[in-house]
Write a protein that holds these residues in place. Structure first.
Motif, PDB file in Angstrom:
ATOM      1  N   UNK A 240      -1.352 -11.949  14.493  1.00 51.06           N
ATOM      2  CA  UNK A 240      -1.109 -10.565  14.121  1.00 51.06           C
ATOM      3  C   UNK A 240      -2.310 -10.031  13.350  1.00 51.06           C
ATOM      4  N   UNK A 241      -2.566  -8.737  13.500  1.00 50.24           N
ATOM      5  CA  UNK A 241      -3.699  -8.173  12.769  1.00 50.24           C
ATOM      6  C   UNK A 241      -3.482  -8.301  11.265  1.00 50.24           C
ATOM      7  N   UNK A 242      -2.225  -8.279  10.830  1.00 55.61           N
ATOM      8  CA  UNK A 242      -1.934  -8.404   9.395  1.00 55.61           C
ATOM      9  C   UNK A 242      -2.319  -9.768   8.840  1.00 55.61           C
ATOM     10  N   UNK A 243      -2.512 -10.745   9.736  1.00 57.66           N
ATOM     11  CA  UNK A 243      -2.868 -12.095   9.309  1.00 57.66           C
ATOM     12  C   UNK A 243      -4.368 -12.344   9.359  1.00 57.66           C
ATOM     13  N   UNK A 244      -5.154 -11.282   9.564  1.00 57.91           N
ATOM     14  CA  UNK A 244      -6.602 -11.397   9.615  1.00 57.91           C
ATOM     15  C   UNK A 244      -7.216 -10.702   8.410  1.00 57.91           C
ATOM     16  N   UNK A 245      -8.293 -11.261   7.924  1.00 56.62           N
ATOM     17  CA  UNK A 245      -9.030 -10.646   6.814  1.00 56.62           C
ATOM     18  C   UNK A 245      -9.753  -9.403   7.338  1.00 56.62           C
ATOM     19  N   UNK A 246      -9.799  -8.325   6.554  1.00 59.54           N
ATOM     20  CA  UNK A 246      -9.366  -8.178   5.169  1.00 59.54           C
ATOM     21  C   UNK A 246      -7.920  -7.706   5.007  1.00 59.54           C
ATOM     22  N   UNK A 247      -7.177  -7.577   6.115  1.00 57.89           N
ATOM     23  CA  UNK A 247      -5.809  -7.061   6.003  1.00 57.89           C
ATOM     24  C   UNK A 247      -4.885  -8.034   5.282  1.00 57.89           C
ATOM     25  N   UNK A 248      -5.283  -9.313   5.186  1.00 59.91           N
ATOM     26  CA  UNK A 248      -4.486 -10.253   4.399  1.00 59.91           C
ATOM     27  C   UNK A 248      -4.490  -9.890   2.916  1.00 59.91           C
ATOM     28  N   UNK A 249      -5.460  -9.065   2.515  1.00 56.70           N
ATOM     29  CA  UNK A 249      -5.543  -8.630   1.116  1.00 56.70           C
ATOM     30  C   UNK A 249      -4.931  -7.258   0.906  1.00 56.70           C
ATOM     31  N   UNK A 250      -4.257  -6.724   1.932  1.00 58.05           N
ATOM     32  CA  UNK A 250      -3.662  -5.388   1.842  1.00 58.05           C
ATOM     33  C   UNK A 250      -2.147  -5.508   1.720  1.00 58.05           C
ATOM     34  N   UNK A 251      -1.570  -4.816   0.745  1.00 59.72           N
ATOM     35  CA  UNK A 251      -0.122  -4.806   0.537  1.00 59.72           C
ATOM     36  C   UNK A 251       0.368  -3.364   0.644  1.00 59.72           C
ATOM     37  N   UNK A 252       1.395  -3.151   1.451  1.00 54.91           N
ATOM     38  CA  UNK A 252       1.947  -1.804   1.633  1.00 54.91           C
ATOM     39  C   UNK A 252       3.165  -1.641   0.725  1.00 54.91           C
ATOM     40  N   UNK A 253       3.097  -0.637  -0.137  1.00 58.76           N
ATOM     41  CA  UNK A 253       4.147  -0.418  -1.125  1.00 58.76           C
ATOM     42  C   UNK A 253       4.628   1.022  -1.063  1.00 58.76           C
ATOM     43  N   UNK A 254       5.854   1.288  -1.469  1.00 56.43           N
ATOM     44  CA  UNK A 254       6.276   2.681  -1.636  1.00 56.43           C
ATOM     45  C   UNK A 254       5.380   3.368  -2.663  1.00 56.43           C
ATOM     46  N   UNK A 255       4.979   4.581  -2.380  1.00 52.80           N
ATOM     47  CA  UNK A 255       4.104   5.312  -3.297  1.00 52.80           C
ATOM     48  C   UNK A 255       4.741   5.475  -4.672  1.00 52.80           C
ATOM     49  N   UNK A 256       6.044   5.427  -4.728  1.00 49.48           N
ATOM     50  CA  UNK A 256       6.747   5.487  -6.010  1.00 49.48           C
ATOM     51  C   UNK A 256       6.208   4.452  -6.983  1.00 49.48           C
ATOM     52  N   UNK A 257       5.892   3.244  -6.476  1.00 52.05           N
ATOM     53  CA  UNK A 257       5.378   2.182  -7.344  1.00 52.05           C
ATOM     54  C   UNK A 257       4.033   2.584  -7.950  1.00 52.05           C
ATOM     55  N   UNK A 258       3.170   3.188  -7.136  1.00 50.10           N
ATOM     56  CA  UNK A 258       1.868   3.639  -7.634  1.00 50.10           C
ATOM     57  C   UNK A 258       2.041   4.755  -8.654  1.00 50.10           C
ATOM     58  N   UNK A 259       2.906   5.719  -8.350  1.00 49.73           N
ATOM     59  CA  UNK A 259       3.112   6.836  -9.269  1.00 49.73           C
ATOM     60  C   UNK A 259       3.685   6.374 -10.599  1.00 49.73           C
ATOM     61  N   UNK A 260       4.583   5.410 -10.546  1.00 51.47           N
ATOM     62  CA  UNK A 260       5.131   4.883 -11.797  1.00 51.47           C
ATOM     63  C   UNK A 260       4.050   4.171 -12.609  1.00 51.47           C
TER      64      UNK A 260
END
Length: 415
Positions: A240-260
């Motif tokens: 999977x592309x998610x298992x390749x660098x640099x995407x292994x270092x990317x985390x998708x979160x709800x923007x709410x977490x960033x805003x908080x």
């Protein structure tokens, strides 16, 4: 008239002599300077239409016709595993974002020899093909990769026997005037020369704008694009592309977490703006290391096109793109994040690099303080500010990231 802007003159000669440019009588060459930070005495003399391609980083070669850039080339001999394949990606993006086709010459593999271990191939990260495809999909401008010639096709399983082992398995041109250039007799280089000739001939017959609109329909370009897609499939091997660098270092979160998380900077007079708030999710690129440049700026640019971008500007992202120096921990209970400092990450280093660029700033001086050679550079800075005076990684980070977070401080866009 054709003008060849180059960082290395031997590579300019290599391209001229192996394309139809060799038959043109109106070809001249000019040295290309990287930035105002790198060459403050020279960069301001670069024409505006070339500077526009250099706003993130300088590629190795740009060819223009009658003051219109028609293609650029980036060439490297670096090993392409992990993040490294994306180290020069911002240069490709800057070219294509300005409607200029880009060629990327990169080894399929490089032989790595270390003490106490046998030679091995360090192979290209296949995700680079997907990133280039994403750029082409958005801008409808070619961004094509050609392999720097090597022994990998024949000696993939026995690199220790590769005839060019002393050159890390790479094939350089034998002609001394092309020192450091790829072997011009290699099939991939001949294919690139053909693609360049297609651009040159279309430009001469149709004009720059019409040629650009027709390039992705050109059979030579389509064949290379198909080859790149096949290479991704072949080399990804069902990963999977998610298992390749640099995407292994990317985390998708709800923007709410960033805003908080950013709420610590809010008060009665200020709240984080609508740009970040408008997107439901945020892609966080985590770099658990001390602050530095390569290969992270190019990787950040690639992540934008792989994960976030849906249109031609940062405003056209589905997800926010956030760069974090430190280790990110998710607090599910409070819907926020924490940034742990394990490798000395600090916002002070970012500010120090920005402040160091201030020595190139002429805008704080009075007229009588300027040397004659500083006057045209002063006018450039009046128009562009410090765009070209900052070091590359600061330019790229601030161009692509919606927010840059450190354990001890944060930066973010409001619009």
């Amino acid at each position: 008239m054709y003008r060849i802007w180059y960082s290395t003159e031997s590579f300019a000669d290599f391209i001229i002599d192996h394309t139809v440019l060799a038959n043109r009588t109106d070809v001249i060459k000019n040295k290309m300077y990287e930035s105002d930070a790198n060459r403050p005495r020279d960069f301001h003399s670069t024409p505006d239409h070339i500077r526009k391609i250099l706003y993130l980083d300088a590629c190795d070669l740009i060819v223009e016709k009658d003051n219109e850039p028609i293609f650029s080339i980036e060439v490297t001999t670096e090993a392409g595993t992990g993040h490294n394949a994306f180290q020069r990606f911002a240069r490709i993006a800057a070219s294509v974002e300005n409607g200029v086709p880009a060629f990327y010459i990169y080894p399929e593999g490089v032989i790595i020899t270390r003490k106490k271990s046998s030679p091995r191939w360090d192979k290209i990260n296949p995700l680079i093909f997907r990133a280039l495809e994403s750029v082409m999909n958005i801008y409808q401008i070619p961004a094509l990769l050609y392999y720097f010639p090597s022994d990998i096709a024949t000696f993939a399983d026995n690199p220790q026997e590769a005839p060019h082992l002393t050159n890390k398995g790479l094939h350089y041109d034998q002609k001394i005037t092309y020192a450091g250039c790829p072997d011009s007799q290699d099939a991939d280089m001949k294919a690139m020369f053909q693609a360049i000739n297609e651009i040159l001939n279309l430009t001469e017959n149709c004009g720059v704008a019409n040629a650009r609109n027709r390039l992705l329909g050109n059979l030579t370009m389509r064949n290379r694009r198909n080859f790149m897609q096949e290479q991704f499939t072949k080399k990804a091997k069902d990963r999977r592309v998610e298992d390749m660098s640099p995407l292994t270092a990317v985390h998708r979160l709800p923007t709410e977490y960033l805003l908080n998380y950013l709420s610590q900077y809010e008060d009665a007079q200020y709240h984080v703006g609508e740009l970040i708030r408008a997107r439901t999710y945020t892609s966080v690129y985590q770099i658990n290391a001390s602050f530095r440049g390569d290969p992270y700026p190019g990787a950040l640019a690639a992540i934008d096109y792989l994960c976030c971008r849906e249109g031609k500007t940062f405003e056209d992202r589905r997800d926010n793109l956030v760069l974090v120096f430190g280790r990110v921990e998710t607090d599910e209970q409070n819907h926020t994040i924490q940034i742990m400092n394990e490798n000395g990450s600090t916002i002070t280093d970012f500010f120090t690099d920005v402040q160091n660029a201030a020595r190139h700033n002429l805008l704080v001086k009075n007229y009588h303080e300027l040397k004659n050679y500083d006057i045209p550079r002063y006018l450039m800075q009046v128009r562009y500010g410090s765009t070209y005076s900052k070091v590359k990684h600061i330019r790229v980070f601030s161009y692509f990231a919606d927010a840059i977070l450190f354990p001890d401080g944060s930066l973010w866009r409001d619009a």
